[in-house]
Design a protein around this motif. Structure first.
Motif, short mmCIF file in Angstrom:
data_model
loop_
_atom_site.label_atom_id
_atom_site.label_comp_id
_atom_site.label_asym_id
_atom_site.label_seq_id
_atom_site.Cartn_x
_atom_site.Cartn_y
_atom_site.Cartn_z
N UNK A 43 0.82 -1.20 0.00
CA UNK A 43 0.00 0.00 0.00
C UNK A 43 0.86 1.26 0.00
N UNK A 44 1.96 1.23 0.73
CA UNK A 44 2.87 2.38 0.72
C UNK A 44 3.47 2.54 -0.66
N UNK A 45 3.79 1.42 -1.29
CA UNK A 45 4.31 1.49 -2.65
C UNK A 45 3.31 2.10 -3.61
N UNK A 46 2.03 1.76 -3.44
CA UNK A 46 0.99 2.33 -4.30
C UNK A 46 0.88 3.83 -4.06
N UNK A 47 0.93 4.25 -2.80
CA UNK A 47 0.88 5.68 -2.47
C UNK A 47 2.01 6.43 -3.17
N UNK A 48 3.23 5.91 -3.06
CA UNK A 48 4.39 6.58 -3.65
C UNK A 48 4.32 6.59 -5.16
N UNK A 49 3.80 5.50 -5.76
CA UNK A 49 3.68 5.45 -7.21
C UNK A 49 2.69 6.49 -7.73
N UNK A 50 1.53 6.57 -7.08
CA UNK A 50 0.53 7.57 -7.48
C UNK A 50 1.10 8.98 -7.31
N UNK A 113 4.08 16.05 5.76
CA UNK A 113 4.50 15.38 6.99
C UNK A 113 3.37 14.52 7.55
N UNK A 114 2.15 15.05 7.54
CA UNK A 114 0.99 14.29 8.05
C UNK A 114 0.77 13.03 7.23
N UNK A 115 0.87 13.14 5.90
CA UNK A 115 0.70 11.97 5.04
C UNK A 115 1.77 10.94 5.34
N UNK A 116 2.99 11.37 5.57
CA UNK A 116 4.07 10.44 5.89
C UNK A 116 3.79 9.68 7.19
N UNK A 117 3.19 10.35 8.17
CA UNK A 117 2.86 9.69 9.44
C UNK A 117 1.73 8.68 9.24
N UNK A 118 0.71 9.06 8.46
CA UNK A 118 -0.40 8.14 8.21
C UNK A 118 0.07 6.91 7.44
N UNK A 119 1.04 7.11 6.55
CA UNK A 119 1.50 6.01 5.69
C UNK A 119 2.12 4.87 6.47
N UNK A 120 2.56 5.12 7.70
CA UNK A 120 3.18 4.05 8.50
C UNK A 120 2.18 2.95 8.84
N UNK A 121 0.88 3.26 8.85
CA UNK A 121 -0.15 2.27 9.17
C UNK A 121 -1.15 2.14 8.01
N UNK A 122 -0.63 2.26 6.79
CA UNK A 122 -1.50 2.28 5.62
C UNK A 122 -1.67 0.86 5.05
#
Length: 200
Positions: A43-50, A113-122
């Motif tokens: 899921x983190x990979x998908x976030x970064x790709x988008x 920064x907020x998105x980066x924190x949320x991404x830890x539990x994505x």
């Protein structure tokens, strides 16, 4: 059964010892957390790709229109209903708040920064798509504010999509709006970023 175990030398589990008689139970128990971790990484990979796709499309479109269209007459895409016209916007999306450039830059950095924190539990793919749209759009406009004139953190964002009777905007603005709408929909449906459903 006990006699066979005595002959083969296999010890009989003591009552209450917690030994699991189901074959492969321990392996299954350890595999499940690993699978969950794997889903999170995907899921983190998908976030970064988008986010990367949005950023590259936004950056490329801005470089192209600045080189080809700035200081020229508007280009009609669908007659006068949709035109390409380059303007420099020091405000927020759709030219709002032009006197708050530095403040808007800080907001964009905070969103990242907020998105980066949320991404830890994505663990949710729809949330990864929504956050990726927000992240790519925020980075796109933040790049303009840092590197374009009149100065660092005061730069004007390049807008060029000009619908009739509407504000001029860019692809980063579009991605941010689409990501925000998707987050609202996911929230109403009760889907959290970690993939769980909640009920109010």
């Amino acid at each position: 059964m006990a006699e066979a175990e005595r002959i083969t030398g296999t010890p009989e589990p003591e009552p209450g010892s917690g030994a699991d008689s189901t074959p492969g139970a321990e392996a299954a128990g350890t595999a499940e957390p690993e699978q969950s971790a794997g889903r999170g990484k995907r899921r983190i990979g998908a976030l970064l790709l988008v986010a990367l796709l949005v950023y590259l499309l936004d950056l490329g479109s801005k470089l192209l229109v600045v080189a080809k269209l700035e200081h020229h007459a508007p280009v009609e895409v669908i007659g006068t209903l949709l035109q390409f016209e380059v303007i420099r916007n020091r405000g927020a999306a759709f030219s709002i708040g032009e006197a708050l450039t530095i403040f808007l830059t800080i907001i964009a950095a905070t969103v990242i920064v907020v998105i980066a924190r949320i991404a830890r539990k994505l663990y949710s793919l729809p949330w990864a798509l929504a956050l990726g749209l927000l992240l790519g759009g925020a980075f796109g406009n933040l790049t303009d504010r840092i590197f374009r004139s009149p100065g660092v953190f005061e730069g004007a964002v390049v807008d060029f999509i000009a619908p009739a009777h509407f504000a001029v905007f860019n692809l980063a603005d579009s991605a941010i709006v689409c990501g925000g709408i998707l987050i609202v929909i996911l929230s109403f449906r009760g889907l959290d970023p970690d993939g769980t459903l909640h009920k109010d």
